[in-house]
Design a protein around this motif. Structure first.
Motif, PDB file in Angstrom:
ATOM      1  N   LYS A 236      71.277 -32.273  25.698  1.00  0.00           N
ATOM      2  CA  LYS A 236      70.270 -33.256  25.305  1.00  0.00           C
ATOM      3  C   LYS A 236      70.304 -34.422  26.288  1.00  0.00           C
ATOM      4  N   LYS A 237      69.555 -35.472  25.976  1.00  0.00           N
ATOM      5  CA  LYS A 237      69.572 -36.700  26.768  1.00  0.00           C
ATOM      6  C   LYS A 237      70.070 -37.842  25.887  1.00  0.00           C
ATOM      7  N   SER A 238      70.950 -38.656  26.442  1.00  0.00           N
ATOM      8  CA  SER A 238      71.395 -39.834  25.702  1.00  0.00           C
ATOM      9  C   SER A 238      70.332 -40.924  25.779  1.00  0.00           C
ATOM     10  N   SER A 239      70.530 -41.997  25.030  1.00  0.00           N
ATOM     11  CA  SER A 239      69.580 -43.115  25.064  1.00  0.00           C
ATOM     12  C   SER A 239      69.538 -43.768  26.440  1.00  0.00           C
ATOM     13  N   LYS A 240      70.565 -43.504  27.253  1.00  0.00           N
ATOM     14  CA  LYS A 240      70.613 -44.050  28.609  1.00  0.00           C
ATOM     15  C   LYS A 240      70.030 -43.078  29.632  1.00  0.00           C
ATOM     16  N   GLY A 241      69.541 -41.945  29.130  1.00  0.00           N
ATOM     17  CA  GLY A 241      68.897 -40.986  30.016  1.00  0.00           C
ATOM     18  C   GLY A 241      69.833 -39.988  30.672  1.00  0.00           C
ATOM     19  N   ASN A 242      71.089 -39.979  30.276  1.00  0.00           N
ATOM     20  CA  ASN A 242      72.058 -39.067  30.869  1.00  0.00           C
ATOM     21  C   ASN A 242      72.131 -37.752  30.085  1.00  0.00           C
ATOM     22  N   PRO A 287      78.357 -33.836  31.415  1.00  0.00           N
ATOM     23  CA  PRO A 287      77.685 -34.126  30.140  1.00  0.00           C
ATOM     24  C   PRO A 287      78.656 -34.353  28.973  1.00  0.00           C
ATOM     25  N   PHE A 288      79.852 -33.749  29.027  1.00  0.00           N
ATOM     26  CA  PHE A 288      80.873 -34.082  28.029  1.00  0.00           C
ATOM     27  C   PHE A 288      81.238 -35.560  28.141  1.00  0.00           C
ATOM     28  N   ALA A 289      81.484 -36.005  29.380  1.00  0.00           N
ATOM     29  CA  ALA A 289      81.870 -37.400  29.600  1.00  0.00           C
ATOM     30  C   ALA A 289      80.749 -38.349  29.196  1.00  0.00           C
ATOM     31  N   ASN A 290      79.509 -37.997  29.539  1.00  0.00           N
ATOM     32  CA  ASN A 290      78.373 -38.830  29.140  1.00  0.00           C
ATOM     33  C   ASN A 290      78.268 -38.926  27.624  1.00  0.00           C
ATOM     34  N   MET A 291      78.518 -37.803  26.972  1.00  0.00           N
ATOM     35  CA  MET A 291      78.486 -37.795  25.502  1.00  0.00           C
ATOM     36  C   MET A 291      79.491 -38.793  24.951  1.00  0.00           C
ATOM     37  N   PHE A 292      80.690 -38.799  25.493  1.00  0.00           N
ATOM     38  CA  PHE A 292      81.706 -39.711  24.964  1.00  0.00           C
ATOM     39  C   PHE A 292      81.343 -41.168  25.240  1.00  0.00           C
ATOM     40  N   VAL A 293      80.955 -41.462  26.466  1.00  0.00           N
ATOM     41  CA  VAL A 293      80.684 -42.852  26.849  1.00  0.00           C
ATOM     42  C   VAL A 293      79.386 -43.358  26.232  1.00  0.00           C
ATOM     43  N   ASP A 294      78.328 -42.542  26.268  1.00  0.00           N
ATOM     44  CA  ASP A 294      77.008 -43.011  25.828  1.00  0.00           C
ATOM     45  C   ASP A 294      76.785 -42.892  24.326  1.00  0.00           C
ATOM     46  N   ASP A 308      77.986 -36.293  17.924  1.00  0.00           N
ATOM     47  CA  ASP A 308      76.586 -36.718  17.886  1.00  0.00           C
ATOM     48  C   ASP A 308      76.445 -38.204  17.573  1.00  0.00           C
ATOM     49  N   GLY A 309      77.569 -38.911  17.540  1.00  0.00           N
ATOM     50  CA  GLY A 309      77.545 -40.354  17.332  1.00  0.00           C
ATOM     51  C   GLY A 309      77.635 -40.787  15.894  1.00  0.00           C
ATOM     52  N   LYS A 310      77.653 -39.850  14.954  1.00  0.00           N
ATOM     53  CA  LYS A 310      77.752 -40.169  13.533  1.00  0.00           C
ATOM     54  C   LYS A 310      79.216 -40.210  13.097  1.00  0.00           C
ATOM     55  N   SER A 311      79.456 -40.716  11.911  1.00  0.00           N
ATOM     56  CA  SER A 311      80.813 -40.754  11.354  1.00  0.00           C
ATOM     57  C   SER A 311      80.781 -40.355   9.900  1.00  0.00           C
TER      58      SER A 311
END
Length: 361
Positions: A236-242, A287-294, A308-311
């Motif tokens: 997918k794409k993060s909100s930062k476009g990564n 993309p794994f790293a982008n997922m963690f950071v973004d 996915d950013g949820k908890s």
């Protein structure tokens, strides 16, 4: 050198530059105080630090852990530790989860102790200068007086414990009490892959069994292919476009892997990347790293409980620390390196987390 009466802890000298003598000494002093366990991240940490610095003191600690691992295997240990009929009805070469339950279950965690043995064998075999030397810590279990003897014992017993089916995809046996007939969860596939990777590398150095190497490698390739090309992960794409990855605990789930198991997943993928033989490139890892950071790092010293950013709760609870598998991502997101390392480590201070410390090094 650790002074008498001093409690061993690992010390961070700097976030910049090469590994320091002080950091290595503090690591070796700390792991010397640990009691071995058969499926702990500590053993992987010891192996990683040996690969980084090649200190015999470190490798000797891994032998101490692996001697304990092998001695605790169900078919080799005496009662009450071993000799249990597990769910198969046999006294199999496994490390049972809980011998008080009926039936006694096993699952993907069996890959870790086999991986420890194979990893230690591989590290010995790649260190030519040690082959004919007597093992410094002795041979209390009669596993081999020299380092080469010990490596051959570990490898033989690791092969024996890794009982393979005819196929190359990881599914639990249909009659298994745990997830019978279903795909092995990704974190447990990474435990098995940890074993297969090191078994391949050890046998490759010995040049003794090309057919078995091919079998092990085919299983790793099938596992990676299922994840990256068989519906295991979504890009997918993060909100930062990564570009980012999202995946689930096991197929058919394709989203929302929890933070705890996700950390184990990505540490396994990083191992295949470092190995260099399975097509896992830096571009595949980013993309794994982008997922963690973004996505998983909202800020304010909090990290999401799912990829996915949820908890949620349990394994999917938000944390106020970074699970150690994600620290490998600093290589692919150097812009986040110091923020990631300083989340739980402080220059000039100490830690008792061997897995965090080894991944910082």
């Amino acid at each position: 050198m650790l002074l008498p009466g001093t409690q061993a802890q690992m010390k961070v000298s700097s976030f910049d530059g090469d590994i320091t003598k002080e950091e290595l000494e503090s690591f070796n002093d700390f792991v010397a105080t640990l009691q071995p366990g058969h499926s702990e991240e500590q053993t992987k940490a010891i192996g990683l630090v040996y690969q980084l610095a090649s200190q015999q003191t470190t490798l000797d600690q891994m032998l101490r852990f692996c001697d304990a691992v092998l001695s605790q295997r169900n078919d080799m240990a005496k009662v009450p530790t071993g000799q249990h009929n597990i769910w198969t009805g046999r006294i199999d070469p496994v490390w049972p989860n809980d011998v008080t339950k009926t039936p006694i279950q096993t699952s993907g965690e069996q890959g870790d102790p086999v991986g420890h043995l194979a990893s230690c064998a591989y590290l010995i075999l790649k260190t030519d200068s040690l082959h004919n030397q007597k093992v410094t810590i002795g041979d209390p279990h009669k596993y081999g007086a020299t380092y080469m003897d010990r490596a051959r014992t570990y490898l033989k017993e690791a092969d024996f414990a890794m009982n393979l089916s005819n196929g190359n995809k990881m599914y639990f046996a249909k009659d298994a009490p745990y997830m019978g007939g279903k795909p092995v969860p990704w974190n447990q596939q990474m435990m098995f892959n940890y074993a297969f990777l090191n078994l391949c590398n050890a046998h490759r150095l010995l040049g003794d069994n090309a057919q078995l190497i091919g079998k092990y490698k085919s299983i790793i390739v099938a596992s990676l292919d299922l994840f990256f090309h068989g519906g295991g992960v979504q890009t997918k794409k993060s909100s930062k476009g990564n570009p980012i990855y999202d995946w689930g605990y096991t197929l058919p789930k394709k989203s929302g892997q929890d933070s705890n198991h996700g950390s184990l997943d990505v540490a396994g993928f990083y191992s295949t990347y470092i190995d260099g033989n399975y097509g896992i490139t830096a571009d595949r890892m980013k993309p794994f790293a982008n997922m963690f950071v973004d996505v998983m790092t909202p800020g304010n010293k909090k990290w999401a409980g799912s990829v996915d950013g949820k908890s949620g709760d349990g394994h999917a609870s938000a944390t106020n620390y970074i699970r150690s598998g994600y620290l490998f991502f600093a290589e692919f997101r150097p812009d986040a390196y110091k923020d990631m390392m300083s989340a739980d480590l402080t220059v000039g201070k100490t830690t008792k987390s061997a897995d965090q410390f080894s991944r910082f090094l």
